[in-house]
Design an enzyme around this catalytic site. Sequence first.
Site, PDB file in Angstrom:
ATOM      1  N   CYS A   2      10.386   0.600 -27.775  1.00  0.00           N
ATOM      2  CA  CYS A   2      11.259   0.350 -26.635  1.00  0.00           C
ATOM      3  C   CYS A   2      10.800   1.210 -25.469  1.00  0.00           C
ATOM      4  O   CYS A   2      10.287   2.299 -25.659  1.00  0.00           O
ATOM      5  CB  CYS A   2      12.735   0.674 -26.879  1.00  0.00           C
ATOM      6  SG  CYS A   2      13.490  -0.210 -28.230  1.00  0.00           S
ATOM      7  N   ARG A  27       5.613  -1.387 -24.952  1.00  0.00           N
ATOM      8  CA  ARG A  27       6.377  -0.668 -25.974  1.00  0.00           C
ATOM      9  C   ARG A  27       7.354  -1.570 -26.729  1.00  0.00           C
ATOM     10  O   ARG A  27       7.981  -1.145 -27.695  1.00  0.00           O
ATOM     11  CB  ARG A  27       7.169   0.477 -25.320  1.00  0.00           C
ATOM     12  CG  ARG A  27       6.305   1.475 -24.593  1.00  0.00           C
ATOM     13  CD  ARG A  27       7.155   2.557 -23.999  1.00  0.00           C
ATOM     14  NE  ARG A  27       7.790   3.346 -25.018  1.00  0.00           N
ATOM     15  CZ  ARG A  27       7.245   4.396 -25.609  1.00  0.00           C
ATOM     16  NH1 ARG A  27       6.035   4.787 -25.255  1.00  0.00           N
ATOM     17  NH2 ARG A  27       7.882   5.060 -26.532  1.00  0.00           N
ATOM     18  N   TRP A  76      12.234  -3.284 -28.378  1.00  0.00           N
ATOM     19  CA  TRP A  76      11.605  -3.719 -29.630  1.00  0.00           C
ATOM     20  C   TRP A  76      12.721  -3.590 -30.663  1.00  0.00           C
ATOM     21  O   TRP A  76      13.144  -2.488 -30.991  1.00  0.00           O
ATOM     22  CB  TRP A  76      10.416  -2.812 -29.967  1.00  0.00           C
ATOM     23  CG  TRP A  76       9.643  -3.300 -31.146  1.00  0.00           C
ATOM     24  CD1 TRP A  76       8.650  -4.247 -31.134  1.00  0.00           C
ATOM     25  CD2 TRP A  76       9.770  -2.880 -32.502  1.00  0.00           C
ATOM     26  NE1 TRP A  76       8.169  -4.433 -32.413  1.00  0.00           N
ATOM     27  CE2 TRP A  76       8.833  -3.612 -33.272  1.00  0.00           C
ATOM     28  CE3 TRP A  76      10.586  -1.961 -33.163  1.00  0.00           C
ATOM     29  CZ2 TRP A  76       8.694  -3.446 -34.639  1.00  0.00           C
ATOM     30  CZ3 TRP A  76      10.441  -1.800 -34.537  1.00  0.00           C
ATOM     31  CH2 TRP A  76       9.501  -2.539 -35.260  1.00  0.00           C
ATOM     32  N   ASN A 102      15.874   4.501 -27.027  1.00  0.00           N
ATOM     33  CA  ASN A 102      14.654   4.183 -27.770  1.00  0.00           C
ATOM     34  C   ASN A 102      14.701   5.005 -29.054  1.00  0.00           C
ATOM     35  O   ASN A 102      14.773   6.224 -28.984  1.00  0.00           O
ATOM     36  CB  ASN A 102      13.440   4.572 -26.902  1.00  0.00           C
ATOM     37  CG  ASN A 102      12.129   4.574 -27.657  1.00  0.00           C
ATOM     38  OD1 ASN A 102      11.986   3.860 -28.652  1.00  0.00           O
ATOM     39  ND2 ASN A 102      11.190   5.368 -27.190  1.00  0.00           N
ATOM     40  N   GLY A 103      14.716   4.332 -30.213  1.00  0.00           N
ATOM     41  CA  GLY A 103      14.780   5.086 -31.474  1.00  0.00           C
ATOM     42  C   GLY A 103      15.760   4.435 -32.431  1.00  0.00           C
ATOM     43  O   GLY A 103      16.147   3.275 -32.257  1.00  0.00           O
ATOM     44  N   GLU A 491     -11.222  -3.355 -39.274  1.00  0.00           N
ATOM     45  CA  GLU A 491     -10.739  -3.362 -37.897  1.00  0.00           C
ATOM     46  C   GLU A 491     -10.899  -4.755 -37.278  1.00  0.00           C
ATOM     47  O   GLU A 491     -10.022  -5.234 -36.565  1.00  0.00           O
ATOM     48  CB  GLU A 491     -11.484  -2.278 -37.092  1.00  0.00           C
ATOM     49  CG  GLU A 491     -11.194  -2.225 -35.610  1.00  0.00           C
ATOM     50  CD  GLU A 491      -9.738  -1.952 -35.259  1.00  0.00           C
ATOM     51  OE1 GLU A 491      -8.927  -1.648 -36.149  1.00  0.00           O
ATOM     52  OE2 GLU A 491      -9.413  -2.081 -34.066  1.00  0.00           O
ATOM     53  N   LYS A 495      -7.825  -6.928 -35.785  1.00  0.00           N
ATOM     54  CA  LYS A 495      -7.798  -7.420 -34.397  1.00  0.00           C
ATOM     55  C   LYS A 495      -7.479  -8.905 -34.377  1.00  0.00           C
ATOM     56  O   LYS A 495      -6.680  -9.369 -33.565  1.00  0.00           O
ATOM     57  CB  LYS A 495      -9.149  -7.233 -33.718  1.00  0.00           C
ATOM     58  CG  LYS A 495      -9.566  -5.955 -33.061  1.00  0.00           C
ATOM     59  CD  LYS A 495      -8.699  -5.289 -32.074  1.00  0.00           C
ATOM     60  CE  LYS A 495      -7.494  -4.655 -32.683  1.00  0.00           C
ATOM     61  NZ  LYS A 495      -7.455  -3.213 -32.798  1.00  0.00           N
ATOM     62  N   GLU A 498      -3.712  -9.627 -35.519  1.00  0.00           N
ATOM     63  CA  GLU A 498      -2.601  -9.174 -34.667  1.00  0.00           C
ATOM     64  C   GLU A 498      -2.480  -9.957 -33.364  1.00  0.00           C
ATOM     65  O   GLU A 498      -1.397 -10.092 -32.830  1.00  0.00           O
ATOM     66  CB  GLU A 498      -2.653  -7.665 -34.410  1.00  0.00           C
ATOM     67  CG  GLU A 498      -3.764  -7.190 -33.541  1.00  0.00           C
ATOM     68  CD  GLU A 498      -3.786  -5.671 -33.413  1.00  0.00           C
ATOM     69  OE1 GLU A 498      -2.721  -5.056 -33.409  1.00  0.00           O
ATOM     70  OE2 GLU A 498      -4.882  -5.117 -33.311  1.00  0.00           O
ATOM     71  N   HIS A 514     -15.469  -9.416 -56.567  1.00  0.00           N
ATOM     72  CA  HIS A 514     -14.357  -9.038 -57.452  1.00  0.00           C
ATOM     73  C   HIS A 514     -13.050  -9.733 -57.065  1.00  0.00           C
ATOM     74  O   HIS A 514     -11.980  -9.221 -57.325  1.00  0.00           O
ATOM     75  CB  HIS A 514     -14.194  -7.517 -57.442  1.00  0.00           C
ATOM     76  CG  HIS A 514     -15.430  -6.807 -57.883  1.00  0.00           C
ATOM     77  ND1 HIS A 514     -15.804  -6.720 -59.200  1.00  0.00           N
ATOM     78  CD2 HIS A 514     -16.415  -6.211 -57.172  1.00  0.00           C
ATOM     79  CE1 HIS A 514     -16.955  -6.073 -59.295  1.00  0.00           C
ATOM     80  NE2 HIS A 514     -17.347  -5.750 -58.064  1.00  0.00           N
ATOM     81  N   LYS A 613       3.198  -1.180 -28.817  1.00  0.00           N
ATOM     82  CA  LYS A 613       2.051  -0.285 -28.731  1.00  0.00           C
ATOM     83  C   LYS A 613       2.314   1.068 -29.374  1.00  0.00           C
ATOM     84  O   LYS A 613       1.444   1.646 -30.015  1.00  0.00           O
ATOM     85  CB  LYS A 613       1.699  -0.105 -27.252  1.00  0.00           C
ATOM     86  CG  LYS A 613       0.489   0.754 -27.000  1.00  0.00           C
ATOM     87  CD  LYS A 613      -0.750  -0.097 -26.991  1.00  0.00           C
ATOM     88  CE  LYS A 613      -2.014   0.717 -26.892  1.00  0.00           C
ATOM     89  NZ  LYS A 613      -3.071   0.093 -27.704  1.00  0.00           N
TER      90      LYS A 613
HETATM   91  C1  F6R Z   1      -3.814  -2.077 -33.671  1.00  0.00           C
HETATM   92  C2  F6R Z   1      -2.985  -1.026 -33.168  1.00  0.00           C
HETATM   93  C3  F6R Z   1      -2.152  -0.253 -34.123  1.00  0.00           C
HETATM   94  C4  F6R Z   1      -2.252   1.235 -33.816  1.00  0.00           C
HETATM   95  C5  F6R Z   1      -1.293   2.040 -34.695  1.00  0.00           C
HETATM   96  C6  F6R Z   1      -1.445   3.527 -34.484  1.00  0.00           C
HETATM   97  O1  F6R Z   1      -4.565  -2.677 -32.660  1.00  0.00           O
HETATM   98  O2  F6R Z   1      -2.952  -0.776 -31.994  1.00  0.00           O
HETATM   99  O3  F6R Z   1      -2.518  -0.516 -35.436  1.00  0.00           O
HETATM  100  O4  F6R Z   1      -3.569   1.644 -34.016  1.00  0.00           O
HETATM  101  O5  F6R Z   1       0.017   1.659 -34.411  1.00  0.00           O
HETATM  102  O6  F6R Z   1      -1.168   3.872 -33.171  1.00  0.00           O
HETATM  103  P1  F6R Z   1      -1.612   5.264 -32.575  1.00  0.00           P
HETATM  104  O7  F6R Z   1      -3.094   5.295 -32.556  1.00  0.00           O
HETATM  105  O8  F6R Z   1      -1.029   5.285 -31.191  1.00  0.00           O
HETATM  106  O9  F6R Z   1      -1.047   6.314 -33.465  1.00  0.00           O
END
Ligand code: F6R
Length: 618
Positions: A2, A27, A76, A102-103, A491, A495, A498, A514, A613
Amino acid sequence: MCGITAYIGPRDAYPIVINGLKRLEYRGYDSAGIMLYDGEELQLSKTKGKVADLEKITATARNKRNGKIGIGHTRWATHGVPNDVNSHPHVSNSGDLVMVHNGIIENYDTIKKELTSRGYTFKSDTDTEVLVNLIEEVKLNEGCKLGKAVQLALNSVVGAYAIAVFDRTKPNELVVARLGSPIAIGIGEDFGEFFIASDASPFVEFTKDVVYLEDEELAIIKIGREVRVRKIHDDQLVDAMIQKLQISLEEIEKGGYDHFMLKEIYEQPKAITDTFRGRLMPEDNFIKLLGIDTYGERFLNADRVIIVACGTSWHAGLVGEYLLEDMARIPVEVEYASEFRYRNPVLTKNDVVIAISQSGETADTLAAIKLAKSRGAFVYGICNVVGSSIARETHTGTYTHAGPEIGVASTKAFTTQITVLTLMALKLGREKGSISEEMFGRYLKAMDKIPQQVEKLLEINDHVKSIADVYKNATNCLYLGRGFNFPVALEGALKLKEISYIHAEGYPAAEMKHGPIALIDENMPTFVIATKHGHYEKVVSNIQEIKSRSGKIIAIVTEGDTTVKEIADHTIEIPETEEALTPLLTTIPLQLLSYHIAVMLDKNVDQPRNLAKSVTVE
Ligand code: F6R
């Protein structure tokens, strides 16, 4: 998660709060709301959806945009589905108090029952509406001012919060508080106006002076007065340190790109260069890293290094494991912060914990750090956001200096985290003598070339786009890599899923036999990292095995490769570099590929569904 933002001062609050919310939408974007006060009436507008939807409902009603005080929220959802009623701000039963949050308030249900028994009613399913009414109840019961009521109420809640509260009966002040979720207070000239937000991006064009609240702090913000900060639990007055903001407006705008994600992919040559600046000195055959210069012994004498992180940062941590073990010969374990914090891990003061986080606010990583510190371990942070909670909580560390990352899918954070880990591994390896002088020099020269090589690699964008066009309708994808590039496969898969919502799995290439090989058919593309190093021949065999089962192969190969080119359906070439540095290059086409597929499928690239994020809740 949020985003919260607020303004109090002589200007119209509406545009400041709305633009601020747009910058904080990364956020969370399930719903949005704003409250403005024009000296007479509270004007509340809120809606399910994005800030743009909120703008639509306020656009037609002039009285919905008046006022010099405003508080806004982009949500969020945690408690209650995303709908208009559950959107913030929330108003207390009397109609006097307005709050954004937020929380999560964990004991909200008990408090709600208690308040209900005293006659309070609730319109929403949120924990926030419970908290604002608890503050009201305390204020009425104790006959105290808003600041005191907020403090007393917060002392009886369990959970995490960043809140901003407004009281219609005291319209020249705002009260903000934090525990576990960030709050930045921007200070206008002569304390004539204040900007409050979850990070400083909403007010970067108005002021460079900022106070970041620490956990357990509450601030009373009044026009014309210095910010007064107190500890929530014991009311102790705290010296509010005013810091200078380091980000610029340009850095947080799209700069002509269609999406932040694409801008951030293209920023990687600069981001990596910025991460090197003042640290990588190939001409002097030297790496300068303050954290290691000062605390290198802790690493060299450590029984082991434990890397804790989440998501993409966890993948960077896996690359770090390969780097630190290979170059510095230090045993490394990589842990999901969320598992580590609850697993009662065996930790001693001889352990070094590296916490990796772009935002520096991830709740699980922060909790893992606190746990490690409480057991005597030494904690080193690798963060992007300067002054973030994780940066402050760790004993020392290194900033990545990637610049603000706004697209929810992490890109430049990943490559700059790997850059820092590589510098650390090389420096420790040299100090330990586990890497030869000659190899050290070779690595430094190769590192120095990486930004130019990434720049060159980005020229393949159109080629990657044409591959994206072929596979955009796939429903399942496999990503394979070995050694340093196994985490890149993970990774790449993350990507894709998501931002395009296509199911994708990353595997170490040899593990394919396997289990995952059962999935292979002509409809499931496999993306393989097959650069000419270490286990090249073995990866080529894996590719053959997939081809002989009619699978489609898209291979990332080293420039000039001919073997894989003959077998694969498509190849993407990366420039030659040392094997340990290849993740910095192989990841780029995979980022572009996911980006283009998501755009072609008309998905919201920068704000994928259900994500946020900064994950400040567990
Ligand atoms: C994926 C992504 C998330 C963050 C994860 C950790 O693209 O952005 O998986 O990597 O939420 O976030 P940080 O690095 O901010 O602790």
